[in-house]
Structure formats: C-alpha cells, structure tokens
Design an enzyme around this catalytic site. Structure first.
Site, PDB file in Angstrom:
ATOM      1  CB  SER A  39      34.852  25.597  49.803  1.00 22.96           C
ATOM      2  OG  SER A  39      34.987  27.005  49.852  1.00 22.96           O
ATOM      3  CE  LYS A  41      35.953  31.274  48.703  1.00 24.05           C
ATOM      4  NZ  LYS A  41      36.194  30.051  47.920  1.00 24.05           N
ATOM      5  CG  ASP A 108      31.857  36.392  46.105  1.00 23.20           C
ATOM      6  OD1 ASP A 108      32.471  35.770  46.998  1.00 23.20           O
ATOM      7  OD2 ASP A 108      31.387  35.837  45.096  1.00 23.20           O
ATOM      8  CD  GLU A 109      36.193  35.456  44.144  1.00 23.52           C
ATOM      9  OE1 GLU A 109      37.254  35.255  44.774  1.00 23.52           O
ATOM     10  OE2 GLU A 109      35.605  34.583  43.484  1.00 23.52           O
ATOM     11  CB  CYS A 197      42.681  16.432  50.852  1.00 24.54           C
ATOM     12  SG  CYS A 197      43.799  15.151  50.279  1.00 24.54           S
TER      13      CYS A 197
END
Ligand code: ADP
Ligand code: ZN
Length: 217
Positions: A39, A41, A108-109, A197
């Site tokens: 996405s 991030k 991150d993560e 989705c």
C-alpha cells in the site's frame, strides 16, 4: 461527444487525503502509517523522513531484523526507494542505538515489535520528539496485528493506506497469503502475498477458513 462510461468499467476514484493542517509546536507527537502490504507504507515513511532531513532535522530510522528483504542496512520499499537505517533485533537494541540529539525517529514494520513499543513511542513523543511508525494493521487473516491497535489509539496522526486489489482493481485493504503456512509471521514478498479487496479476500480462502477468519475479528 463521449458517452458515459459503463459504471462497472469505470476505474475506482482516489479518496483524497486529509492534509495535516495543524502542525504542533514545541511538543512531540506520534504518527502511524498503516495498511496492507504494497500500500506504500514504506514509501510514505521514506517521504516524510527525507523531508525532515531536508529541513536539517536529526533523523534516525529503524526496522526489525526479522524483515531482511532486499537489504540489511536500509529501509527499502517495493518500488525500490531506499533510505539507510539500522536493523535491530529488538526494542532494547533500538533504544541503545538512539543518539541523544535525535529529533525525528522512524520505525518501519513496527507490527513486529512487542507491546513495549507503545510505551516507547509515547515516551519519545512525550520527550518532544516526532516519531513516525509504519506497519501492517491486519495480518493475513484480517486480524489486528501485534501492537498496532494500541499504537493507532494513542497516535495524534493516522494514515491508513490501501493497495490495489490484484484480482479486480478495487482499493485493497487486506494482505492475502498465497503460501499455506499457519504462522502469523511469514516474511514475504510478491510470491507469498497479494493485495486484495474485501470481496476477493473472502473468495480466495476455502469456506472453513473464511468462517474462522470472520470469527476471530
Ligand atoms: P508497503 O510498505 O505498504 O508494503 P511499499 O512502499 O514497500 O509498500 O511499496 C509500494 C509499491 O508497491 C507501489 O508503489 C507499487 O510500486 C508496488 N506495488 C506492487 N503491487 C501493488 C499493488 N497490488 N497495489 C499497489 N502497489 C503495488
Ligand atoms: Zn478485489
């Protein structure tokens, strides 16, 4: 004259971001960037940290060692954007690597750290620093991931990103696991996961798994 597109074929429209209008002064704060895999991030984290360093702020970036995709010493997005950072085995190592003059801290993560990371983020914000963390809000079953729910509830700013569903092109808020492995932590890339989705996520799993995934929410 062009006719109207058949609504079923119309591409999904972008939901605009709400800009950060109010910038705190002389206090610290916590920003959380969440969403499924792919996405953006990491891209968004890199963007914010790069801008902070252009502003000559003292920036440090960390990630857990568990995520060794691509590069041990840098934060790398799926689109290959990079920023040098430190891979740490746990929160203690992260704390020991901090320099006293750090002003902006990126992680991150963050979903891979234990619950102590919430207290750490709060302490950093309380001490006047800006802390930006990025992580998966849901695991491959759609369950809340590790410390994320608590981080989201204590943060001043939350950005929830979506990827594009690889099956139908709609916005995707789930990471679908292709590999059959029941452990929550399975670090992977394009071969093991795909962005899906809501509908394609449920259609992909066998019906018994689907019921279980729903129950656990
Ligand atoms: P995250 O940290 O959320 O996993 P990254 O910042 O590492 O995301 O990667 C985002 C990039 O992944 C996008 O810019 C795009 O190049 C790529 N990408 C691959 N698959 C998809 C997908 N299904 N939807 C959106 N982006 C994708
Ligand atoms: Zn879909």
């Amino acid at each position: 004259m062009m006719g109207h597109l058949d609504s079923a074929r119309r591409p999904p429209s972008e939901v605009p971001f709400v800009p950060m209008i109010l910038q705190p002064r002389d206090v610290g704060w916590l920003e959380v960037i969440c969403g499924p895999m792919f996405s953006g991030k990491t891209e968004e984290l890199i963007r914010r940290l790069t801008r902070a360093s252009y502003a000559r702020q003292n920036v440090q970036i960390f990630k857990p060692k568990i995520d060794d995709r691509y590069d041990e010493e840098s934060i790398v997005s799926h689109s290959d954007h990079k920023l040098s950072g430190v891979a740490v085995s746990d929160l203690d190592e992260l704390k020991n690597s901090l320099t006293p003059q750090v002003e902006v801290i990126g992680v991150d993560e963050v979903q891979f750290f234990d619950a102590g990371v919430v207290e750490f983020c709060e302490a950093m914000a309380d001490s006047g620093r800006r802390i930006i963390v990025a992580g998966l809000d849901q695991d491959y079953r759609g369950r809340p991931f590790g410390p994320m729910p608590r981080l989201l509830s204590v943060a001043e700013y939350i950005t929830k990103l979506m990827a594009i569903c690889v099956r139908c092109g709609n916005p995707a808020h789930r990471s679908y696991r292709l590999a059959e492995d029941p452990q929550q932590v399975l670090v992977g890339t394009e071969e093991q996961y795909e962005a899906r989705c809501r509908r394609c996520f449920h259609e992909g799993y066998p019906s018994s798994d689907r019921a279980e995934a729903k129950e656990s929410i």
